[in-house]
Design a protein around this motif. Structure first.
Motif, PDB file in Angstrom:
ATOM      1  N   VAL B 116       0.852  -1.205   0.000  1.00  0.00           N
ATOM      2  CA  VAL B 116       0.000   0.000   0.000  1.00  0.00           C
ATOM      3  C   VAL B 116       0.883   1.250   0.000  1.00  0.00           C
ATOM      4  CG1 VAL B 116      -1.741   1.299   1.295  1.00  0.00           C
ATOM      5  CG2 VAL B 116      -1.917  -1.199   1.143  1.00  0.00           C
ATOM      6  N   ILE B 117       1.951   1.200   0.804  1.00  0.00           N
ATOM      7  CA  ILE B 117       2.856   2.365   0.860  1.00  0.00           C
ATOM      8  C   ILE B 117       3.547   2.566  -0.494  1.00  0.00           C
ATOM      9  CG2 ILE B 117       5.020   3.202   1.914  1.00  0.00           C
ATOM     10  CD1 ILE B 117       3.994   1.763   4.523  1.00  0.00           C
ATOM     11  N   PHE B 118       3.981   1.471  -1.096  1.00  0.00           N
ATOM     12  CA  PHE B 118       4.594   1.577  -2.435  1.00  0.00           C
ATOM     13  C   PHE B 118       3.594   2.154  -3.434  1.00  0.00           C
ATOM     14  CE2 PHE B 118       7.885  -1.332  -0.902  1.00  0.00           C
ATOM     15  CZ  PHE B 118       8.999  -0.782  -1.503  1.00  0.00           C
ATOM     16  N   ALA B 119       2.348   1.675  -3.345  1.00  0.00           N
ATOM     17  CA  ALA B 119       1.314   2.103  -4.293  1.00  0.00           C
ATOM     18  C   ALA B 119       1.016   3.597  -4.162  1.00  0.00           C
ATOM     19  CB  ALA B 119       0.040   1.293  -4.084  1.00  0.00           C
ATOM     20  N   ALA B 120       1.193   4.121  -2.940  1.00  0.00           N
ATOM     21  CA  ALA B 120       0.905   5.540  -2.702  1.00  0.00           C
ATOM     22  C   ALA B 120       1.759   6.437  -3.602  1.00  0.00           C
ATOM     23  CB  ALA B 120       1.157   5.874  -1.235  1.00  0.00           C
ATOM     24  N   PHE B 121       2.920   5.933  -4.005  1.00  0.00           N
ATOM     25  CA  PHE B 121       3.783   6.719  -4.900  1.00  0.00           C
ATOM     26  C   PHE B 121       3.398   6.552  -6.362  1.00  0.00           C
ATOM     27  CE2 PHE B 121       6.356   5.858  -1.118  1.00  0.00           C
ATOM     28  CZ  PHE B 121       6.727   7.159  -0.777  1.00  0.00           C
ATOM     29  N   LEU B 122       2.557   5.551  -6.663  1.00  0.00           N
ATOM     30  CA  LEU B 122       2.263   5.224  -8.055  1.00  0.00           C
ATOM     31  C   LEU B 122       0.827   5.513  -8.463  1.00  0.00           C
ATOM     32  CD1 LEU B 122       4.082   1.733  -8.066  1.00  0.00           C
ATOM     33  CD2 LEU B 122       4.993   3.893  -8.931  1.00  0.00           C
ATOM     34  N   MET B 123      -0.071   5.644  -7.475  1.00  0.00           N
ATOM     35  CA  MET B 123      -1.483   5.863  -7.820  1.00  0.00           C
ATOM     36  C   MET B 123      -2.145   6.760  -6.775  1.00  0.00           C
ATOM     37  SD  MET B 123      -3.239   2.222  -6.694  1.00  0.00           S
ATOM     38  CE  MET B 123      -4.898   2.777  -6.383  1.00  0.00           C
ATOM     39  N   ASP B 124      -3.313   7.243  -7.131  1.00  0.00           N
ATOM     40  CA  ASP B 124      -4.074   8.086  -6.206  1.00  0.00           C
ATOM     41  C   ASP B 124      -4.899   7.175  -5.288  1.00  0.00           C
ATOM     42  OD1 ASP B 124      -5.562   9.932  -4.906  1.00  0.00           O
ATOM     43  OD2 ASP B 124      -6.830  10.448  -6.641  1.00  0.00           O
ATOM     44  N   LEU B 125      -4.620   7.236  -3.985  1.00  0.00           N
ATOM     45  CA  LEU B 125      -5.315   6.354  -3.049  1.00  0.00           C
ATOM     46  C   LEU B 125      -6.548   7.015  -2.431  1.00  0.00           C
ATOM     47  CD1 LEU B 125      -2.312   4.739  -1.094  1.00  0.00           C
ATOM     48  CD2 LEU B 125      -3.621   3.734  -2.960  1.00  0.00           C
ATOM     49  N   SER B 126      -6.890   8.225  -2.929  1.00  0.00           N
ATOM     50  CA  SER B 126      -7.995   8.944  -2.281  1.00  0.00           C
ATOM     51  C   SER B 126      -9.339   8.233  -2.468  1.00  0.00           C
ATOM     52  CB  SER B 126      -8.074  10.377  -2.814  1.00  0.00           C
ATOM     53  OG  SER B 126      -8.330  10.338  -4.203  1.00  0.00           O
ATOM     54  N   ALA B 127      -9.450   7.418  -3.514  1.00  0.00           N
ATOM     55  CA  ALA B 127     -10.725   6.741  -3.750  1.00  0.00           C
ATOM     56  C   ALA B 127     -10.844   5.411  -3.001  1.00  0.00           C
ATOM     57  CB  ALA B 127     -10.882   6.483  -5.254  1.00  0.00           C
ATOM     58  N   VAL B 128      -9.790   5.031  -2.309  1.00  0.00           N
ATOM     59  CA  VAL B 128      -9.816   3.737  -1.611  1.00  0.00           C
ATOM     60  C   VAL B 128     -10.779   3.801  -0.428  1.00  0.00           C
ATOM     61  CG1 VAL B 128      -8.436   2.169  -0.181  1.00  0.00           C
ATOM     62  CG2 VAL B 128      -7.476   3.115  -2.284  1.00  0.00           C
ATOM     63  N   ASN B 129     -11.599   2.765  -0.308  1.00  0.00           N
ATOM     64  CA  ASN B 129     -12.534   2.689   0.829  1.00  0.00           C
ATOM     65  C   ASN B 129     -11.818   2.003   2.002  1.00  0.00           C
ATOM     66  OD1 ASN B 129     -14.552   2.276   2.657  1.00  0.00           O
ATOM     67  ND2 ASN B 129     -16.026   1.434   1.180  1.00  0.00           N
ATOM     68  N   TRP B 130     -11.218   2.831   2.863  1.00  0.00           N
ATOM     69  CA  TRP B 130     -10.428   2.283   3.972  1.00  0.00           C
ATOM     70  C   TRP B 130     -11.305   1.539   4.977  1.00  0.00           C
ATOM     71  CZ3 TRP B 130      -5.414   2.235   3.120  1.00  0.00           C
ATOM     72  CH2 TRP B 130      -4.865   3.174   2.246  1.00  0.00           C
ATOM     73  N   ALA B 131     -12.547   1.945   5.072  1.00  0.00           N
ATOM     74  CA  ALA B 131     -13.450   1.334   6.064  1.00  0.00           C
ATOM     75  C   ALA B 131     -13.701  -0.142   5.768  1.00  0.00           C
ATOM     76  CB  ALA B 131     -14.770   2.093   6.105  1.00  0.00           C
ATOM     77  N   THR B 132     -13.569  -0.529   4.512  1.00  0.00           N
ATOM     78  CA  THR B 132     -13.707  -1.958   4.201  1.00  0.00           C
ATOM     79  C   THR B 132     -12.333  -2.603   3.982  1.00  0.00           C
ATOM     80  OG1 THR B 132     -14.031  -1.357   1.868  1.00  0.00           O
ATOM     81  CG2 THR B 132     -16.018  -1.784   3.192  1.00  0.00           C
ATOM     82  N   LEU B 133     -11.384  -1.804   3.474  1.00  0.00           N
ATOM     83  CA  LEU B 133     -10.050  -2.372   3.195  1.00  0.00           C
ATOM     84  C   LEU B 133      -9.367  -2.878   4.475  1.00  0.00           C
ATOM     85  CD1 LEU B 133      -7.818  -2.494   0.730  1.00  0.00           C
ATOM     86  CD2 LEU B 133      -6.739  -0.732   2.111  1.00  0.00           C
TER      87      LEU B 133
END
Lengths: 330, 245
Positions: B116-133
């Protein structure tokens, strides 16, 4: 140590079968509070299976176990509060230091950090391991490992301690120290259930002893009572140049009232219910061409009692246990 | 209170002795990252493929981190007989095993956040639903750890633990919808997919990151919980039957 009359361990009709093998066949015994109780038997006699049932690592097929009034078969976890265990292998964590191992074992019994760390330091001092406290257990010598394993068994000061072959496989000096530690623990009030194949160790340490053979207890008694069987027995051991078996045959042929045993290729043991006259025996041996370098009168030992009761040669039992890869009946 | 002292110390000891050791950290990280790289290159879609790959990589990180370590450490302790010390401790077996698995669960959760941390540099994580993830990661870590426990109790040698783990893990990579959807699988393979816990975890992960889940979330979460309960119950039953004989 004053031994109370009350039994702290009571075992009735305890039985365990593994497939076709009846490992323990309905044994009964009791251990009194403050007692050092020895459990002796050859390899595969059922010692380890019995100890495993007592400590809650094995389930009995039949019978009852009461540890300080608690039903150990139905509620082993309650009984485990009261017991410490020293297994036949030094099974602490090799990646932890001596101090960390003791502290961890104290935590398993719910000891608060300050108490268990103070107790760990006390035990490391007492067992002569203070200098090795911060070394990893994996780097300890066999004797040091054994001592730390015993310390781990008593970290929570249990009233009952189960010790399975505590001195097996270690050097003479360490074994001697450990025997002294066991005696001191018992003197301080700990009830000890000790299995060993060193009969002389049991004779020196234990108040009462049970002999177990093929899953059955063949005799339980105090060391004094067991030794009374040997009253009036006379034993002489001869060191001969060679041919022990042949000279034994010659002795028995000439004096049928003597019992002669070749204990090694160059040693014989002569036993009788009457005093043994050494002179005629030496003459006979020398006439047969066996040079006698030593003749020594021996006091009958618990080993003789063991052999008489069980029919098992104690020497064979010791060798069997010390062979690599041979353990208890686990 | 006394039982909790034992609980925390078992957990802390396992972290110190196993989970924070460099070889174990690398096993939990390098293998999943290698998989990521492989699928990333294979997809040929560049950074656009990251959202679709991330759920699979998270799941693989958790699965391999937890099952490898737990099955090996428990088998190792059982073989060296130090596990007997735990069985002799006057604490309930259930609490003991929660303590023993707790370290692996936390290790698995930590592993999940590496990609997830690696992905933060490669994509926009603002749309991720953290409440279910996050709950999905936690339940995947728990079910994978209990699978590792089930494996550890079923074998007696460390190498058997690894072999038996792979028997479960490698089919799960392809059958649970991590990198390939389940729908195109042959009809006879699909029931197998739905018999594996990771299928439901992966569905929630995909649903949290880049598309809608195929199953309703309560069904996914409910089945994950059921798998956790069944695997833990089976493991405890096997410990009582095989280790306290």
């Amino acid at each position: 140590m004053t031994i109370q009359d009350a039994s702290i361990i009571e075992v009735h009709g305890l039985a365990k079968r593994f497939g076709d093998v009846q490992a323990v066949a309905g044994i009964d015994f009791d251990v009194r509070e403050g007692e050092l109780f020895g459990f002796l038997g050859p390899n595969g006699a059922g010692k380890s299976t019995t100890i495993n049932m007592l400590i809650g690592l094995a389930r009995a097929d039949a019978g009852t176990i009461r540890i300080a009034g608690i039903d150990g078969s139905k509620n082993p976890k309650a009984a485990q509060h009261l017991m410490g265990v020293v297994p036949d292998e030094s099974n602490l964590y090799p990646e932890l230091t001596g101090f960390e191992n003791l502290s961890f074992c104290g935590a398993l019994y719910g000891m608060p950090k300050r108490d268990r760390e103070a107790r760990a330091k006390e035990l490391l001092d007492r067992f002569g391991l203070a200098k090795a406290a911060n070394r990893k257990f994996g780097g300890y010598s066999k004797g040091m490992k054994r001592k730390l394993t015993i310390a781990a068994g008593i970290i929570h000061a249990p009233p009952i301690l189960f010790m399975d072959e505590p001195t097996t496989g270690i050097d003479v000096a360490s074994a001697r120290q450990i025997r002294q530690l066991i005696a001191d623990l018992n003197t301080a009030g700990t009830t000890i259930f000790l299995t060993t194949h060193y009969i002389e160790e049991a004779q020196r340490l234990c108040g009462r002893i049970a002999f177990i053979v093929r899953g059955r207890i063949v005799r339980t008694d105090t060391v004094e009572e067991l030794m009374r069987r040997m009253d009036g027995r006379h034993v002489v051991r001869f060191a001969v140049s060679s041919g022990a078996a042949e000279v034994c045959e010659a002795i028995v042929a000439k004096w049928p009232n003597l019992h002669c045993q070749a204990v090694a290729e160059d040693h014989i043991r002569v036993e009788s219910s009457e005093p043994v006259r050494v002179g005629p025996l030496v003459r006979l041996l020398e006439d047969r061409g066996a040079e006698v370098s030593e003749a020594r009168k021996l006091r009958p030992s618990l080993e003789d009692v063991f052999v008489e009761i069980t029919g098992i040669e104690a020497g064979a039992m010791k060798q069997e246990k010390e062979q690599p890869g041979k353990g208890g009946g686990r | 209170m006394k039982a909790w002292i034992a609980f925390w110390n078992i957990l802390a000891k396992d972290f110190r002795a196993y989970y924070l050791k460099p070889p174990n950290i690398s096993w939990g990280l390098i293998f999943p990252l290698a998989w990521t790289g492989m699928f990333f290159i294979r997809s040929g879609a560049g950074l656009d493929s990251v959202p679709a790959l991330l759920p699979g990589v998270i799941a693989v990180s958790v699965l391999f981190g937890t099952t490898s370590l737990l099955s090996v450490t428990v088998t190792f302790e059982k073989k060296g007989r130090s596990f007997e010390r735990l069985l002799l401790a006057p604490i309930p077996l259930e609490l003991l095993m929660v303590a023993k698995t707790g370290g692996a669960i936390l290790f698995g959760i930590a592993n999940a956040f590496v990609p997830v941390i690696f992905a933060a540099f490669l994509m926009d994580l603002s749309a991720v639903n953290w409440a279910t993830l996050v709950p999905a990661i936690v339940l995947i870590a728990i079910s994978s750890t209990f699978l590792g426990l089930f494996i550890a109790v079923s074998v007696s040698e460390v190498f058997e633990a690894q072999t038996f783990s792979n028997f479960f893990r490698f089919p799960m990579l392809f059958l649970c919808g991590l990198f390939f959807p389940i729908e195109p699988l042959p009809v006879w393979l699909r029931p197998l997919s739905y018999a594996l816990p990771l299928t439901y975890g992966a569905d929630v992960l995909h649903g949290s990151i880049h598309r809608s889940p195929h199953l309703p979330l309560p069904v996914d979460f409910g089945l994950l919980l059921a798998f956790c309960a069944v695997l833990f119950g089976l493991s405890l039953r096997n410990i009582r039957r095989k280790w306290i004989v």
